[in-house]
Design a protein around this motif. Structure first.
Motif, PDB file in Angstrom:
ATOM      1  N   TYR A   1      12.058  13.321  54.155  1.00 18.69           N
ATOM      2  CA  TYR A   1      11.748  14.005  55.401  1.00 18.69           C
ATOM      3  C   TYR A   1      11.696  12.907  56.664  1.00 18.69           C
ATOM      4  O   TYR A   1      12.181  13.368  57.816  1.00 18.69           O
ATOM      5  N   ASN A   2      10.922  11.785  56.527  1.00 15.01           N
ATOM      6  CA  ASN A   2      11.174  10.483  57.319  1.00 15.01           C
ATOM      7  C   ASN A   2      12.386  10.142  57.502  1.00 15.01           C
ATOM      8  O   ASN A   2      12.669   9.598  58.598  1.00 15.01           O
TER       9      ASN A   2
ATOM     10  N   LYS B   1      15.010  11.497  56.749  1.00 16.16           N
ATOM     11  CA  LYS B   1      16.036  12.281  57.663  1.00 16.16           C
ATOM     12  C   LYS B   1      16.240  12.362  58.847  1.00 16.16           C
ATOM     13  O   LYS B   1      17.233  12.380  59.653  1.00 16.16           O
ATOM     14  N   SER B   2      14.934  12.102  59.721  1.00 18.18           N
ATOM     15  CA  SER B   2      15.025  12.147  61.047  1.00 18.18           C
ATOM     16  C   SER B   2      15.712  10.598  61.758  1.00 18.18           C
ATOM     17  O   SER B   2      16.297  10.845  62.666  1.00 18.18           O
ATOM     18  N   SER B   3      15.596   9.780  60.870  1.00 21.92           N
ATOM     19  CA  SER B   3      16.100   8.526  61.318  1.00 21.92           C
ATOM     20  C   SER B   3      17.455   7.979  60.621  1.00 21.92           C
ATOM     21  O   SER B   3      18.097   7.070  60.985  1.00 21.92           O
ATOM     22  N   ARG B   4      17.957   8.779  59.908  1.00 22.32           N
ATOM     23  CA  ARG B   4      18.958   8.567  59.013  1.00 22.32           C
ATOM     24  C   ARG B   4      18.935   7.366  58.371  1.00 22.32           C
ATOM     25  O   ARG B   4      20.013   6.660  58.239  1.00 22.32           O
TER      26      ARG B   4
END
Length: 623
Positions: free
Chosen positions: A418-419, A421-424
């Protein structure tokens, strides 16, 4: 003839007159002007046959002064071919498979570059199926308006000619994707350029433009805009409308200031070197910016707001400006890898520079520094940063640990999907890890990461899980580890654009690294290479090659010259004993050679910067 004297010429034989019809006229000199018939003969029946079979015709380098008219009507039969066809029909002959006139491919690709052509016939309108037209390196002064009838044309190269303007027909090419107008004599560009709304690449370099046409703002599909080496003094705010622009190069002009660039959310590379810019442009909103090149300007100050807008930047070149101070807010550039502030007026360096986690190249030569000794600066980036870390006050040390990303007693050292995913991105830098489980990369695949950062660890080999994210990976940072080799399996990362392997124990790269056709930048500084790996030569998109502080002994100018887009080359602090003059033929934006054993060019030439070095080398080429 005087009376009484006998002729020595036998009877029945006359003296050969000196002239076009005589003996001298029958000589076949090496250099001679080609007649229309000679030029038409370049289009032999065999060439016509091959062109009709493939849809491609190459007449490059044929010393043509005109284009044979037959080229424009290649898709139709001439009189001789019609008569031959009638004879075969009357004789009930069967056509061979490769001579069926109804089976011919239309001419789609025409290359007539590297000739002496001065004009193009209006008959070009008959080649309506063309999608690629190469006219570079000729002597064209004008173009016929009929070129606008090539409605399928996607690539048009007009570079290295003598064009002073463009006919309106060019702006009617609605399918055009690439337009190269570099190295011409254009003084103005019509606002009608905005009608080419499918254009993706536009090169206006090396012309005589004083203004960048506002019409460019309507090119909403433009990804690359080059306008170097002009006299441009005004950049319209319309440039901010280029929402998908990835590279903007305005170097070597007379620009005093730039408009807001915040709408250029896809912009990755910005170049405006050698202008009259006094302030760092506002990049607020440029979320993808990775490289900013502003060397050779008049920038005297860096504000906190300006630096905060460059949080994503990896390369910042501010060489040859008027900077006197590097503010402590430079720590917001947490992704910075290379910082060049050479030849400014900087007297002190902030100790917080050592807090930048990825900084591997810091160029400081040509500054009146008081707090850092000259021998420390010559020792390279690692030594400078070590001294700066020693200058950090005690109250900053906890901050360094806090921002370093070390897991400490954290119960969950691995980032979750999830972390990511936000920063790719998968960021595992500075964790003192020796291996990374495949499960971490499996979650990275689900998070669709394109950036993997494993810098400043204790890795002795590249984690096998890296190949699990190969399909998406564009950036890989393996610097500051203990790697001795790189695996051949890395080439599974076909989309890789940036590879950082500096400060390891590498001696070579696997030969299959020539498969990295998308690679734009590689840094293998501070390793043990004795030569630039041959597998890098010829890479089509490689622009930045950092190989300082190795054991490189020779410069292969031919190999480096085979890298078509090479712009930055750092060979400083190696064991190079001589610099080949042929290196001056490569069109480099930045060349670093200091700290080697060669005696020429001398230090006074090196200190003047890249243009002076390249000019010096070109002057040493054999005449």
């Amino acid at each position: 003839m005087a009376s009484g004297m006998k002729s020595r010429i036998p009877r029945g034989q006359q003296a050969t007159p000196k002239g076009p019809s005589g003996r001298l006229g029958k000589l076949n000199p090496i250099f001679q002007k080609q007649t229309s018939a000679m030029e038409a003969s370049q289009l032999s029946p065999l060439i016509v046959k091959q062109a009709r079979k493939s849809g491609k015709l190459n007449l490059s380098g044929k010393s043509l002064t005109t284009v044979p008219e037959r080229v424009w009507t290649l898709d139709s039969l001439d009189e001789l071919e019609i008569k031959s066809l009638e004879m075969r029909i009357s004789d009930s002959a069967r056509d061979e498979e490769d001579s069926k006139w109804w089976d011919h491919e239309p001419l789609t690709n025409l290359d007539i570059s590297n000739n002496c052509i001065t004009s193009i016939s209006p008959s070009i309108k008959y080649a309506a199926a063309l999608t690629t037209l190469m006219l570079q390196h000729n002597s064209l002064c004008t173009l016929p308006n009929e070129i606008g009838q090539l409605q399928r044309l996607k690539i048009l190269n007009l570079s290295h000619n003598k064009l002073t303007d463009l006919p309106e027909g060019v702006f009617g090419l609605k399918e055009l994707r690439q337009l190269n107008l570099s190295f011409n004599h254009l003084e103005d560009l019509s606002e009608s350029i905005g009608d080419l709304n499918m254009l993706e690449k536009l090169d206006l370099s090396h012309n005589r433009l004083t203004v960048l046409s506002p019409g460019i703002g309507f090119l909403t599909h433009l990804t690359h805009l080059m306008a170097t080496h002009n006299q441009i003094a005004d950049v319209p705010p319309d440039v901010g409308n280029l929402r998908v622009l990835r590279e903007l190069d305005l170097s070597n002009n007379e620009i005093p200031s730039l408009p807001l660039l915040g709408e250029l959310r896809k912009l990755e590379i910005f170049r405006a070197e050698h202008n009259n810019i006094t302030d760092l442009p506002d990049f607020t909103g440029c979320a993808s910016i990775h490289e900013v090149h502003l060397s050779g300007n008049c920038i005297a100050e860096l504000s906190e707001t300006e630096l905060e807008a460059l949080e994503q930047v990896r390369v910042l070149c501010l060489r040859d400006n008027k900077l006197e101070v590097i503010p402590e807010s430079v720590t917001c550039l947490k992704n910075l890898i290379r910082l060049d502030v050479g030849n400014n007026g900087i007297k002190d360096l902030p100790a917080c520079l050592s807090l930048l986690p990825h900084l591997s190249t810091l160029t400081l030569d040509g500054n009146p520094l008081r707090t850092i000794r000259t021998d420390v600066i010559k020792g390279g980036t690692t030594r400078v940063l070590k001294v700066l870390r020693g200058q950090l006050s005690n109250d900053l040390s906890p901050s360094m640990n806090q921002n370093s990303g070390l897991p400490g007693m954290n119960a969950q050292p691995w980032p979750n999907k999830y972390n990511m995913k936000s920063s790719r991105s998968l960021n595992l830098g500075m964790r003192q890890i020796t291996e990374v489980p495949d499960e971490v990369f499996e979650e990275a695949v689900q998070a669709e990461v394109y950036n993997v950062d494993l810098c400043k660890n204790l890795l002795t080999q590249v984690p096998s899980g890296v190949t699990l994210v190969a399909e998406l990976l564009t950036e890989l940072n393996l610097s500051n580890n203990k790697l001795t080799t790189l695996p051949t399996t890395l080439t599974a990362c076909k989309r890789l654009q940036y590879l950082e392997v500096s400060q390891n124990l590498l001696t070579d790269l696997p030969p299959n690294f020539d498969a990295f056709e998308q690679l734009r930048e590689i840094n293998f500084s501070f390793n043990r290479f004795e030569a630039v790996p041959a597998c890098l030569y010829g890479l089509p998109k490689l622009e930045i090659l950092m190989c300082r502080d190795n054991k490189i002994k020779e410069i292969d100018a031919v190999g480096l010259g085979s890298i078509p887009r090479l712009a930055t080359l750092d060979l400083s602090n190696n064991d190079i004993s001589s610099v080949p003059p042929q290196l001056g033929l490569i069109r480099l934006h930045c060349l670093e050679l200091a700290g080697n054993s060669f005696k020429v060019p001398r230090q006074n030439i090196l200190s003047k910067g890249t243009p002076s070095i390249l000019s010096y080398l070109r002057d040493r080429l054999p005449k």
